[in-house]
Design an enzyme around this catalytic site. Structure first.
Site, PDB file in Angstrom:
ATOM      1  N   CYS A  83      -6.550  -2.108   7.650  1.00 29.07           N
ATOM      2  CA  CYS A  83      -7.592  -1.088   7.737  1.00 29.07           C
ATOM      3  C   CYS A  83      -8.851  -1.467   6.983  1.00 29.07           C
ATOM      4  CB  CYS A  83      -7.055   0.250   7.232  1.00 29.07           C
ATOM      5  SG  CYS A  83      -6.636   0.268   5.463  1.00 29.07           S
ATOM      6  N   CYS A  97       0.835  -1.205   0.000  1.00 28.03           N
ATOM      7  CA  CYS A  97       0.000   0.000   0.000  1.00 28.03           C
ATOM      8  C   CYS A  97       0.865   1.249   0.000  1.00 28.03           C
ATOM      9  CB  CYS A  97      -0.928   0.001   1.209  1.00 28.03           C
ATOM     10  SG  CYS A  97      -1.963   1.491   1.323  1.00 28.03           S
TER      11      CYS A  97
END
Length: 389
Positions: A210, A112
């Site tokens: 997340c 990410c």
């Protein structure tokens, strides 16, 4: 020690240089904003909406956006919100699902940072007219002036050091990156936030994944990864049980194996094609080498023994790094990285890591980070592991 009393890092040429700061609404990014302001920078908070939970609803803001807005109001800085759910899905969530289905154990936070969070922040900086970007990661950017290359140095707070998580960042990304927290401890950062009256000073730490609210295995089922039974076997091939699907297991797992062996056993292999899960006792679950692909070298591939991390929370282990190939697939789209072309120590796109001492098992798909002293010189993705004799 109060961070404001520490020696301040070198600033940009302009005392009012404009920085786009990734602002999650947590204490780390909020304190980063306050520190940058104290050093004379002009700061714009950039909050990225990565998933539906971040987005909130038409009638109610998400806790992430509300927290970030409160920080910006308190500090008197501009705030913008970018909806990046599509790119996050494409670059992080979909590869995570695919890798899990293949029996790998991916490192979504590492990828990410490389392929979503930092690129989006760079794009926001360009649109806002910012020269630099900043995040609340605990690490330090350093420059090798002789090689004209950037690298990362471990944070002062070793318990919070996040160089491992940033090990795939390119030269273009590193050249723009400012990391205000690298020289401070977490305790100092939270105390500074309290002293400055930053609204999120007591906000708790965020979770690791997340985009997963609960158990990641339930998330995989929701995403269409169905149970597909197969054998649980020993390393010698003896079948000792049956499982419901390899996505229910991760390498190194000890609990919830579904078989009673009389002593602790660990998952040491998953084979998506054979649908098999292999287990072994602790004394047969150590590894001696790993092969690493898709390497990203910030500084030359070490020719002498260096320290290697094969998990985020693991201690660096001494190892030899042996180049095996020159595939540079992770760098082909970054023109500034090509300045090191012709140097074979930068061309190694696949290496074998031979540890001096047996290591606790890691998993293909995880990140491998290489250090010389306190400096991170590169990282890549673990492709295969070899067990100790």
């Amino acid at each position: 020690m109060n961070p404001s009393r520490r020696k301040k890092p070198k600033t940009l040429n302009s005392s009012k240089a404009h920085i786009a700061l990734g602002l999650s609404g947590g204490v780390d990014s909020a304190t980063s904003a306050a520190l940058l302001l104290s050093q004379g920078y002009r700061v714009t908070g950039v909050t990225c909406v990565f998933n539906d939970a971040d987005a909130g609803t038409a009638s109610e803001k998400s806790s992430t956006i509300a927290a970030a807005e409160s920080v910006c109001r308190a500090l008197g800085i501009d705030h913008v919100v970018y909806d990046v759910r599509e790119v996050f899905r494409e670059q992080v969530i979909d590869p995570f699902i695919t890798d899990c289905a293949r029996g790998l154990t991916p490192a979504p936070c590492v990828t990410c940072n490389r392929f979503c969070k930092i690129p989006v922040l760079c794009q926001a900086a360009d649109e806002l007219g910012c020269e630099k970007i900043a995040t609340g990661h605990y690490a330090r950017v350093v420059e090798d002036t002789a090689l004209h290359r950037f690298a990362l140095k471990r944070a002062l707070d070793e318990a919070k050091d996040q160089t491992y998580m940033l090990s795939l960042l390119t030269q273009d990304q590193l050249s723009r990156l400012v990391l205000p927290l690298g020289g401070y401890t977490k305790q100092e950062v939270r105390q500074y936030a309290l002293d400055q009256g930053i609204p999120v000073a007591k906000r708790p730490e965020s979770q690791d994944l997340c985009f997963v609210a609960g158990d990641y295995r339930d998330f995989l089922v929701e995403q269409g990864i169905t149970d597909d039974p197969g054998p649980i076997m020993m390393r010698d091939g003896e079948v000792v049980g049956t499982h419901h699907g390899i996505h229910h297991f991760t390498l190194g797992q000890r609990k919830g194996l579904g078989v009673a062996m009389g002593e602790p056993y660990f998952v040491v292999d998953k084979d998506a094609q054979a649908k098999s899960v292999t287990i072994a006792p602790k004394d047969r679950a150590f590894i001696s080498t790993v092969e690493v692909r898709d390497l990203n070298w910030m500084l030359p591939c070490p020719s002498a023994p260096c320290s290697v991390k094969i998990r985020y929370r693991s201690k660096p282990a001494l190892a030899h790094v042996i180049p095996l190939g020159t595939d540079r697939s992770l760098e082909t789209d970054h023109s500034s990285d090509h300045q090191a072309d012709g140097n074979p120590s930068f061309a190694a796109g696949r290496v074998r890591v031979e540890f001096f001492e047996p290591q606790t098992l890691t998993a293909p798909g995880q990140c491998c980070a290489f250090y010389q002293g306190s400096v991170l010189v590169g990282g890549g993705i673990i492709d295969t592991v070899t067990f100790s004799a």
